[in-house]
Design a protein around this motif. Structure first.
Motif, PDB file in Angstrom:
ATOM      1  N   LYS A   1      -0.024  28.050 -26.714  1.00 19.31           N
ATOM      2  CA  LYS A   1       0.850  28.956 -27.465  1.00 19.31           C
ATOM      3  C   LYS A   1       0.648  30.405 -27.020  1.00 19.31           C
ATOM      4  CE  LYS A   1       0.897  26.124 -31.644  1.00 19.31           C
ATOM      5  NZ  LYS A   1       0.482  26.062 -33.046  1.00 19.31           N
ATOM      6  N   LEU A   2      -0.610  30.817 -26.893  1.00 21.41           N
ATOM      7  CA  LEU A   2      -0.914  32.191 -26.483  1.00 21.41           C
ATOM      8  C   LEU A   2      -0.398  32.472 -25.075  1.00 21.41           C
ATOM      9  CD1 LEU A   2      -4.525  32.432 -27.907  1.00 21.41           C
ATOM     10  CD2 LEU A   2      -2.594  33.891 -28.582  1.00 21.41           C
ATOM     11  N   SER A   3      -0.628  31.543 -24.161  1.00 21.83           N
ATOM     12  CA  SER A   3      -0.182  31.772 -22.787  1.00 21.83           C
ATOM     13  C   SER A   3       1.339  31.823 -22.706  1.00 21.83           C
ATOM     14  CB  SER A   3      -0.750  30.715 -21.838  1.00 21.83           C
ATOM     15  OG  SER A   3      -0.249  29.444 -22.131  1.00 21.83           O
ATOM     16  N   THR A   4       2.013  31.045 -23.527  1.00 21.96           N
ATOM     17  CA  THR A   4       3.475  31.067 -23.548  1.00 21.96           C
ATOM     18  C   THR A   4       3.988  32.416 -24.041  1.00 21.96           C
ATOM     19  OG1 THR A   4       3.581  28.682 -23.889  1.00 21.96           O
ATOM     20  CG2 THR A   4       5.532  29.947 -24.506  1.00 21.96           C
ATOM     21  N   VAL A   5       3.437  32.904 -25.140  1.00 23.47           N
ATOM     22  CA  VAL A   5       3.868  34.193 -25.690  1.00 23.47           C
ATOM     23  C   VAL A   5       3.512  35.344 -24.746  1.00 23.47           C
ATOM     24  CG1 VAL A   5       3.483  35.843 -27.575  1.00 23.47           C
ATOM     25  CG2 VAL A   5       3.854  33.428 -28.094  1.00 23.47           C
ATOM     26  N   LEU A   6       2.337  35.280 -24.137  1.00 24.35           N
ATOM     27  CA  LEU A   6       1.913  36.340 -23.212  1.00 24.35           C
ATOM     28  C   LEU A   6       2.556  36.198 -21.835  1.00 24.35           C
ATOM     29  CD1 LEU A   6      -1.870  36.475 -24.168  1.00 24.35           C
ATOM     30  CD2 LEU A   6      -0.133  38.216 -24.657  1.00 24.35           C
ATOM     31  N   GLN A   7       3.285  35.120 -21.632  1.00 23.76           N
ATOM     32  CA  GLN A   7       3.995  34.836 -20.382  1.00 23.76           C
ATOM     33  C   GLN A   7       3.054  34.804 -19.178  1.00 23.76           C
ATOM     34  OE1 GLN A   7       7.189  37.767 -20.484  1.00 23.76           O
ATOM     35  NE2 GLN A   7       8.496  36.291 -21.516  1.00 23.76           N
ATOM     36  N   VAL A   8       1.957  34.065 -19.362  1.00 21.59           N
ATOM     37  CA  VAL A   8       0.991  33.857 -18.288  1.00 21.59           C
ATOM     38  C   VAL A   8       0.641  32.374 -18.235  1.00 21.59           C
ATOM     39  CG1 VAL A   8      -0.021  36.177 -18.490  1.00 21.59           C
ATOM     40  CG2 VAL A   8      -1.030  34.280 -19.765  1.00 21.59           C
ATOM     41  N   ALA A   9       0.093  31.963 -17.129  1.00 26.05           N
ATOM     42  CA  ALA A   9      -0.429  30.600 -17.033  1.00 26.05           C
ATOM     43  C   ALA A   9      -1.656  30.491 -17.917  1.00 26.05           C
ATOM     44  CB  ALA A   9      -0.791  30.292 -15.587  1.00 26.05           C
ATOM     45  N   PRO A  10      -1.924  29.323 -18.495  1.00 23.68           N
ATOM     46  CA  PRO A  10      -3.138  29.161 -19.304  1.00 23.68           C
ATOM     47  C   PRO A  10      -4.405  29.569 -18.547  1.00 23.68           C
ATOM     48  CG  PRO A  10      -1.690  27.291 -19.610  1.00 23.68           C
ATOM     49  CD  PRO A  10      -1.096  28.115 -18.502  1.00 23.68           C
ATOM     50  N   ALA A  11      -4.415  29.407 -17.240  1.00 26.46           N
ATOM     51  CA  ALA A  11      -5.578  29.782 -16.437  1.00 26.46           C
ATOM     52  C   ALA A  11      -5.820  31.287 -16.424  1.00 26.46           C
ATOM     53  CB  ALA A  11      -5.425  29.271 -15.010  1.00 26.46           C
ATOM     54  N   ALA A  12      -4.836  32.094 -16.806  1.00 28.02           N
ATOM     55  CA  ALA A  12      -5.057  33.538 -16.914  1.00 28.02           C
ATOM     56  C   ALA A  12      -5.995  33.846 -18.079  1.00 28.02           C
ATOM     57  CB  ALA A  12      -3.729  34.277 -17.092  1.00 28.02           C
ATOM     58  N   ILE A  13      -6.031  32.961 -19.072  1.00 32.35           N
ATOM     59  CA  ILE A  13      -6.919  33.123 -20.226  1.00 32.35           C
ATOM     60  C   ILE A  13      -8.210  32.331 -20.010  1.00 32.35           C
ATOM     61  CG2 ILE A  13      -7.158  32.773 -22.724  1.00 32.35           C
ATOM     62  CD1 ILE A  13      -4.061  33.073 -22.875  1.00 32.35           C
ATOM     63  N   VAL A  14      -8.093  31.139 -19.456  1.00 34.76           N
ATOM     64  CA  VAL A  14      -9.242  30.281 -19.169  1.00 34.76           C
ATOM     65  C   VAL A  14      -9.253  30.031 -17.664  1.00 34.76           C
ATOM     66  CG1 VAL A  14     -10.384  28.085 -19.660  1.00 34.76           C
ATOM     67  CG2 VAL A  14      -9.059  29.213 -21.452  1.00 34.76           C
ATOM     68  N   PRO A  15      -9.850  30.953 -16.906  1.00 35.53           N
ATOM     69  CA  PRO A  15      -9.818  30.849 -15.441  1.00 35.53           C
ATOM     70  C   PRO A  15     -10.351  29.528 -14.881  1.00 35.53           C
ATOM     71  CG  PRO A  15     -10.600  33.005 -16.096  1.00 35.53           C
ATOM     72  CD  PRO A  15     -10.519  32.171 -17.350  1.00 35.53           C
ATOM     73  N   ALA A  16     -11.241  28.872 -15.585  1.00 37.86           N
ATOM     74  CA  ALA A  16     -11.787  27.605 -15.086  1.00 37.86           C
ATOM     75  C   ALA A  16     -10.726  26.521 -14.979  1.00 37.86           C
ATOM     76  CB  ALA A  16     -12.922  27.133 -15.978  1.00 37.86           C
ATOM     77  N   LEU A  17      -9.590  26.700 -15.640  1.00 35.94           N
ATOM     78  CA  LEU A  17      -8.511  25.719 -15.523  1.00 35.94           C
ATOM     79  C   LEU A  17      -7.993  25.635 -14.099  1.00 35.94           C
ATOM     80  CD1 LEU A  17      -6.460  26.282 -18.789  1.00 35.94           C
ATOM     81  CD2 LEU A  17      -7.846  24.303 -18.180  1.00 35.94           C
ATOM     82  N   ILE A  18      -8.139  26.700 -13.341  1.00 36.07           N
ATOM     83  CA  ILE A  18      -7.720  26.673 -11.944  1.00 36.07           C
ATOM     84  C   ILE A  18      -8.487  25.580 -11.221  1.00 36.07           C
ATOM     85  CG2 ILE A  18      -7.682  27.943  -9.764  1.00 36.07           C
ATOM     86  CD1 ILE A  18      -7.313  30.504 -11.513  1.00 36.07           C
ATOM     87  N   GLY A  19      -9.773  25.516 -11.438  1.00 38.03           N
ATOM     88  CA  GLY A  19     -10.590  24.479 -10.828  1.00 38.03           C
ATOM     89  C   GLY A  19     -10.225  23.099 -11.327  1.00 38.03           C
ATOM     90  N   MET A  20      -9.871  22.984 -12.582  1.00 43.17           N
ATOM     91  CA  MET A  20      -9.499  21.699 -13.160  1.00 43.17           C
ATOM     92  C   MET A  20      -8.248  21.157 -12.486  1.00 43.17           C
ATOM     93  SD  MET A  20      -8.647  21.004 -17.113  1.00 43.17           S
ATOM     94  CE  MET A  20      -8.627  19.377 -17.797  1.00 43.17           C
ATOM     95  N   VAL A  21      -7.258  21.988 -12.326  1.00 44.66           N
ATOM     96  CA  VAL A  21      -6.010  21.566 -11.706  1.00 44.66           C
ATOM     97  C   VAL A  21      -6.228  21.300 -10.226  1.00 44.66           C
ATOM     98  CG1 VAL A  21      -3.663  22.287 -11.120  1.00 44.66           C
ATOM     99  CG2 VAL A  21      -4.561  22.714 -13.410  1.00 44.66           C
ATOM    100  N   ASP A  22      -6.982  22.178  -9.567  1.00 45.96           N
ATOM    101  CA  ASP A  22      -7.235  22.008  -8.138  1.00 45.96           C
ATOM    102  C   ASP A  22      -8.024  20.740  -7.832  1.00 45.96           C
ATOM    103  OD1 ASP A  22      -5.884  24.324  -7.648  1.00 45.96           O
ATOM    104  OD2 ASP A  22      -7.681  25.546  -7.322  1.00 45.96           O
ATOM    105  N   SER A  23      -8.864  20.317  -8.765  1.00 46.46           N
ATOM    106  CA  SER A  23      -9.681  19.132  -8.508  1.00 46.46           C
ATOM    107  C   SER A  23      -8.987  17.846  -8.951  1.00 46.46           C
ATOM    108  CB  SER A  23     -11.038  19.260  -9.199  1.00 46.46           C
ATOM    109  OG  SER A  23     -10.873  19.234 -10.602  1.00 46.46           O
TER     110      SER A  23
END
Length: 115
Positions: free
Chosen positions: A74-96
């Motif tokens: 919800k926060l990432s949608t309202v802030l118009q950012v990817a969830p990984a902008a708030i939780v950077p570790a998600l980048i690794g989750m998606v990449d792996s």
């Protein structure tokens, strides 16, 4: 672009599996605070836009409370950012290739045509 459906409110708020292992409360708190401030929003404004209480948002930003995945979306949608902008570790989750952890939260992709 990633689009998050309104299926989120029915999902559980408990952290589990890969999500819990990746989540860093202090990093996410700093990121969330910075993104909100950079957009010129008060905690009250962002809370109203996302449908959470100002107290809950304050706790997330002060790293006093874990940020549930549905709230992150919800926060990432309202802030118009990817969830990984708030939780950077998600980048690794998606990449792996650990996308299954997020699949129950209604993520799907859409082409930029028609956006």
């Amino acid at each position: 672009d990633t689009v998050w459906t309104d299926k989120l409110p029915a999902m559980g708020d408990r952290m589990s599996g890969s999500w819990a292992a990746l989540y860093d409360r202090e990093v996410s708190a700093r990121q969330l605070r910075s993104l909100r401030a950079n957009r010129g929003l008060t905690q009250g404004q962002l809370a109203r836009l996302t449908g959470i209480t100002q107290g809950a948002l304050s706790n997330y930003e002060a790293s006093k409370r874990d940020l549930p995945l549905p709230t992150l979306i919800k926060l990432s949608t309202v802030l118009q950012v990817a969830p990984a902008a708030i939780v950077p570790a998600l980048i690794g989750m998606v990449d792996s290739g650990q996308r299954s952890e997020l699949s129950g939260y209604g993520a799907h992709t859409r082409s930029s045509a028609g956006d």
